[in-house]
Enzyme design. Structure first.
Site, PDB file in Angstrom:
ATOM      1  CE  LYS A  69      -2.506   1.733   3.637  1.00  0.00           C
ATOM      2  NZ  LYS A  69      -3.682   1.968   4.705  1.00  0.00           N
ATOM      3  NE  ARG A 112      -4.968  -0.369   7.379  1.00  0.00           N
ATOM      4  CZ  ARG A 112      -4.020   0.555   7.810  1.00  0.00           C
ATOM      5  NH1 ARG A 112      -4.411   1.294   8.831  1.00  0.00           N
ATOM      6  NH2 ARG A 112      -2.732   0.378   7.453  1.00  0.00           N
ATOM      7  CD  GLN A 140     -10.019   5.714  11.671  1.00  0.00           C
ATOM      8  OE1 GLN A 140     -10.736   4.958  12.176  1.00  0.00           O
ATOM      9  NE2 GLN A 140      -9.866   5.902  10.346  1.00  0.00           N
ATOM     10  N   GLY A 225      -3.973   8.227  16.359  1.00  0.00           N
ATOM     11  CA  GLY A 225      -3.454   9.449  15.834  1.00  0.00           C
ATOM     12  C   GLY A 225      -2.023   9.036  15.509  1.00  0.00           C
ATOM     13  CB  ALA A 226       0.707   8.618  18.137  1.00  0.00           C
ATOM     14  CG  ASP A 227       0.022   8.001  11.479  1.00  0.00           C
ATOM     15  OD1 ASP A 227       0.478   8.815  12.080  1.00  0.00           O
ATOM     16  OD2 ASP A 227      -0.905   7.658  10.853  1.00  0.00           O
ATOM     17  CE  LYS A 231       1.242  12.299  12.710  1.00  0.00           C
ATOM     18  NZ  LYS A 231       0.055  11.915  11.863  1.00  0.00           N
ATOM     19  CB  SER A 298      -4.112   1.475  16.008  1.00  0.00           C
ATOM     20  OG  SER A 298      -4.244   1.324  14.612  1.00  0.00           O
TER      21      SER A 298
END
Length: 320
Positions: A69, A112, A140, A225-227, A231, A298
């Site tokens: 992706k 997902r 989201q 949010g923290a990805d 963050k 996540s």
């Protein structure tokens, strides 16, 4: 006869893939990963003006699907009339490398991600929770409300806070007719969080929003949010009180909710107890006591996208 690569448009994804199906697919992917049946190199994040893009490859042998992706994150896009997050997913036949499909995957990505949130709440939260808080009112946020609807049958109220209060009101107007619980817009994050048994954070924040003293014993927190590195949404003192689980240890420590406090020495790697998939297959214990605070971070895994993409291909008869 020449084989053709299928192009699956966003409207088809919306029509073919439901949230309950995404939850089942993502759970299977997490279980496969925990049992050693997934190949997933770390996502590569490329900084860009105004944001970044990530490439996310993976292979799920049990589902006989591979792919990659490409997805962006540009927080200021709303002002330009574009989604913050947009994605394409290329699905590949493992035996030959043939590109089975190119999927417009912006909706799939949102679905997902909501599926992982739903799984974490089903796994860690008090199933009788009546009050939840949603921090963040972007795309989201909408999907996390649907996730809450799927997994908390006794939920009565969700309190929403956003830095842009009008966004929270837009979310209220759009989603309230679809939901069996009441939505309440709060002007301060503290008002949303205090007394909530489940908290979902879905912002691009780089500083803590949810403070330790607001959160009661027994609360579950899903951090969406923290990805990316830098963050964070939670007070590190709150993380110190919590049983912390990630979607992927390596990726989550680098770019998830714990990345900043780990770099600052406020958390140690040993403070992180494991992955959601390990809890699902019984390798790790999630909530041990009613008063435990649990946190799921996540960051988003390529295996989630592949598993949902495989559902689409099976429905279209592309794979068996």
């Amino acid at each position: 006869m020449m084989r053709q690569t299928h192009f699956i448009r966003e409207e088809q994804v919306r029509h073919l893939l439901t949230l309950p199906e995404a939850i089942m697919a993502v759970e299977a992917a997490f279980r496969d990963k925990a049992e050693g049946h997934a190949v997933m190199p770390p996502k590569l994040i490329v900084p860009l003006p105004g944001g970044d893009f990530r490439t996310m490859p993976a292979y799920l042998p049990r589902q006989n699907i591979a792919g990659v992706k490409v997805v962006n994150s540009h927080p200021a896009n709303r002002a330009k009339g574009l989604p913050t997050v947009m994605a394409l997913l290329v699905l590949i036949e493992p035996e030959t490398g043939f590109p089975l499909a190119v999927v417009e995957a912006t909706y799939l990505t949102a679905l997902r991600t909501a599926a992982a949130g739903a799984l974490s709440i089903r796994t860690f939260a008090n199933p009788d929770a009546k009050v939840a808080a949603l921090i963040g009112a972007g795309v989201q946020g909408r999907f996390q409300l649907l996730a809450l609807r799927e997994v908390l049958p006794r939920l009565q109220k969700v309190r929403i806070w956003s830095r842009e209060e009008e966004l929270a009101w837009q979310l209220h107007r759009e989603m309230q007719p679809q939901l069996p619980f009441a939505l309440e817009v709060c002007s301060r994050p503290e008002d949303a969080v205090r007394g909530a048994q489940v908290i979902v954070t879905a912002t691009p924040s780089r500083e803590p929003i949810v403070l330790n003293e607001w959160v009661s014993a027994g609360t579950h927190i899903t951090c969406i949010g923290a990805d990316a590195p830098g963050k964070q949404e939670l007070d590190p003192a709150l993380l110190k009180r919590a049983r912390i689980f990630l979607d992927d240890l390596a990726q989550g420590m680098e770019s998830g909710e714990v990345n900043v406090p780990l770099r600052q020495g406020l958390l140690k790697p040993d403070d992180i107890l494991g992955e959601l998939g390990e809890v699902l297959v019984g390798k790790k214990q999630g909530r041990t006591l009613p008063d435990d605070i649990t946190v799921f971070s996540s960051t988003g895994l390529a295996i989630q996208d592949l598993a949902c993409g495989a559902v689409l291909l099976r429905k279209l008869g592309v794979i068996g």
